[in-house]
Design a protein around this motif. Structure first.
Motif, PDB file in Angstrom:
ATOM      1  N   ASP A 126       0.783  -1.136  -0.050  1.00  0.00           N
ATOM      2  CA  ASP A 126      -0.033  -0.067   0.045  1.00  0.00           C
ATOM      3  C   ASP A 126       0.787   1.247   0.071  1.00  0.00           C
ATOM      4  O   ASP A 126       1.693   1.462   0.877  1.00  0.00           O
ATOM      5  N   HIS A 127       0.853   1.971  -1.002  1.00  0.00           N
ATOM      6  CA  HIS A 127       1.623   3.198  -1.100  1.00  0.00           C
ATOM      7  C   HIS A 127       0.518   4.354  -1.160  1.00  0.00           C
ATOM      8  O   HIS A 127      -0.321   4.346  -1.917  1.00  0.00           O
ATOM      9  N   ASP A 128       0.923   5.519  -0.288  1.00  0.00           N
ATOM     10  CA  ASP A 128       0.109   6.602  -0.357  1.00  0.00           C
ATOM     11  C   ASP A 128       0.874   7.868  -0.466  1.00  0.00           C
ATOM     12  O   ASP A 128       2.165   7.705  -0.308  1.00  0.00           O
ATOM     13  N   ARG A 129       0.233   8.882  -1.094  1.00  0.00           N
ATOM     14  CA  ARG A 129       0.762  10.386  -1.371  1.00  0.00           C
ATOM     15  C   ARG A 129      -0.275  11.177  -0.999  1.00  0.00           C
ATOM     16  O   ARG A 129      -1.382  10.905  -1.280  1.00  0.00           O
ATOM     17  N   ALA A 130       0.044  12.272  -0.412  1.00  0.00           N
ATOM     18  CA  ALA A 130      -0.856  13.091   0.126  1.00  0.00           C
ATOM     19  C   ALA A 130      -0.361  14.527  -0.765  1.00  0.00           C
ATOM     20  O   ALA A 130       0.905  14.747  -0.963  1.00  0.00           O
ATOM     21  N   VAL A 131      -1.264  14.995  -1.460  1.00  0.00           N
ATOM     22  CA  VAL A 131      -1.304  16.439  -2.055  1.00  0.00           C
ATOM     23  C   VAL A 131      -0.964  17.644  -0.971  1.00  0.00           C
ATOM     24  O   VAL A 131      -1.989  17.836  -0.212  1.00  0.00           O
ATOM     25  N   MET A 132       0.069  18.136  -1.196  1.00  0.00           N
ATOM     26  CA  MET A 132       0.319  19.426  -0.007  1.00  0.00           C
ATOM     27  C   MET A 132      -0.436  20.615  -0.516  1.00  0.00           C
ATOM     28  O   MET A 132      -0.585  21.447   0.099  1.00  0.00           O
ATOM     29  N   THR A 133      -0.825  20.642  -1.620  1.00  0.00           N
ATOM     30  CA  THR A 133      -1.505  21.797  -2.475  1.00  0.00           C
ATOM     31  C   THR A 133      -2.641  21.589  -1.789  1.00  0.00           C
ATOM     32  O   THR A 133      -3.767  20.657  -2.249  1.00  0.00           O
ATOM     33  N   ILE A 134      -3.420  22.666  -1.095  1.00  0.00           N
ATOM     34  CA  ILE A 134      -4.813  22.686  -0.689  1.00  0.00           C
ATOM     35  C   ILE A 134      -5.746  23.125  -1.861  1.00  0.00           C
ATOM     36  O   ILE A 134      -5.753  23.928  -2.471  1.00  0.00           O
ATOM     37  N   ILE A 135      -6.783  22.147  -2.065  1.00  0.00           N
ATOM     38  CA  ILE A 135      -7.773  22.332  -3.286  1.00  0.00           C
ATOM     39  C   ILE A 135      -8.800  22.825  -2.622  1.00  0.00           C
ATOM     40  O   ILE A 135      -9.507  22.534  -1.752  1.00  0.00           O
ATOM     41  N   SER A 136      -9.239  24.059  -3.452  1.00  0.00           N
ATOM     42  CA  SER A 136     -10.407  24.928  -2.903  1.00  0.00           C
ATOM     43  C   SER A 136     -11.705  24.079  -2.824  1.00  0.00           C
ATOM     44  O   SER A 136     -11.813  23.097  -3.616  1.00  0.00           O
ATOM     45  N   ALA A 137     -12.779  24.281  -2.175  1.00  0.00           N
ATOM     46  CA  ALA A 137     -14.066  23.525  -2.401  1.00  0.00           C
ATOM     47  C   ALA A 137     -14.346  23.871  -3.870  1.00  0.00           C
ATOM     48  O   ALA A 137     -15.161  22.739  -4.362  1.00  0.00           O
ATOM     49  N   ALA A 172     -10.021  15.342   1.711  1.00  0.00           N
ATOM     50  CA  ALA A 172     -10.446  15.453   3.088  1.00  0.00           C
ATOM     51  C   ALA A 172     -11.255  16.988   3.089  1.00  0.00           C
ATOM     52  O   ALA A 172     -11.112  17.865   2.200  1.00  0.00           O
ATOM     53  N   PRO A 173     -11.941  17.287   4.300  1.00  0.00           N
ATOM     54  CA  PRO A 173     -12.526  18.546   4.341  1.00  0.00           C
ATOM     55  C   PRO A 173     -11.906  19.697   4.104  1.00  0.00           C
ATOM     56  O   PRO A 173     -12.246  20.958   3.826  1.00  0.00           O
ATOM     57  N   SER A 174     -10.417  19.555   4.643  1.00  0.00           N
ATOM     58  CA  SER A 174      -9.547  20.829   4.648  1.00  0.00           C
ATOM     59  C   SER A 174      -9.189  21.219   3.111  1.00  0.00           C
ATOM     60  O   SER A 174      -8.539  21.788   3.052  1.00  0.00           O
TER      61      SER A 174
END
Length: 145
Positions: A73-84, A130-132
């Motif tokens: 299982d490989h995961d990556r998180a996008v650090m750029t916050i995506i607007s709603a 995520a909600p953020s």
């Protein structure tokens, strides 16, 4: 506690295929013959191709990699916050890319912020926003042993 239950539920869905072979089907979709290193390399390849398809590019980091006894299982998180306002568009970019690669949509969440795909060679892909506004992408496989 809830996090442990969620992780246990996810593993319960993944592990029944551990070491099992499916004698009733010879479909590439249902079986993988990769060892764990090859599976990890393939997971990284899928993630690399996915991030290359995102225009403009986003910043990302490795979230974690989980080698199990018989899965990767490989995961990556996008650090750029995506607007709603742009979350649906971001998911659309991933969906179009994955479908162009022949990956099949398996499910989506009722709120539309989670989607699951499966590759022809049996890898499971997940995107979660995520909600953020932070997106998380995951690639998991359960290779035959």
């Amino acid at each position: 506690m809830r996090k442990r239950v969620a992780v246990a539920a996810m593993l319960a869905m993944l592990l029944p295929g551990c070491g099992a072979t499916d004698s009733t089907s010879s479909s590439k979709e249902s079986r993988s013959t990769l060892n764990l290193q090859e599976a990890a390399d393939r997971a990284d390849e899928i993630l690399d191709e996915t991030f290359a398809a995102i225009k403009p590019p986003v910043q990302w980091t490795h979230r974690y990699s989980m080698p199990g006894d018989c899965y990767v299982d490989h995961d990556r998180a996008v650090m750029t916050i995506i607007s709603a306002e742009r979350r649906g568009s971001f998911l659309g970019v991933l969906e179009r890319h994955w479908k162009s690669k022949g990956y099949k949509l398996v499910s989506t969440s009722p709120n539309g912020l989670v989607a699951h795909f499966r590759t022809q060679d049996g890898f499971q892909l997940e995107v979660l926003i995520a909600p953020s506004g932070q997106a998380h992408l995951s690639v998991t496989t359960v290779p035959n042993q």
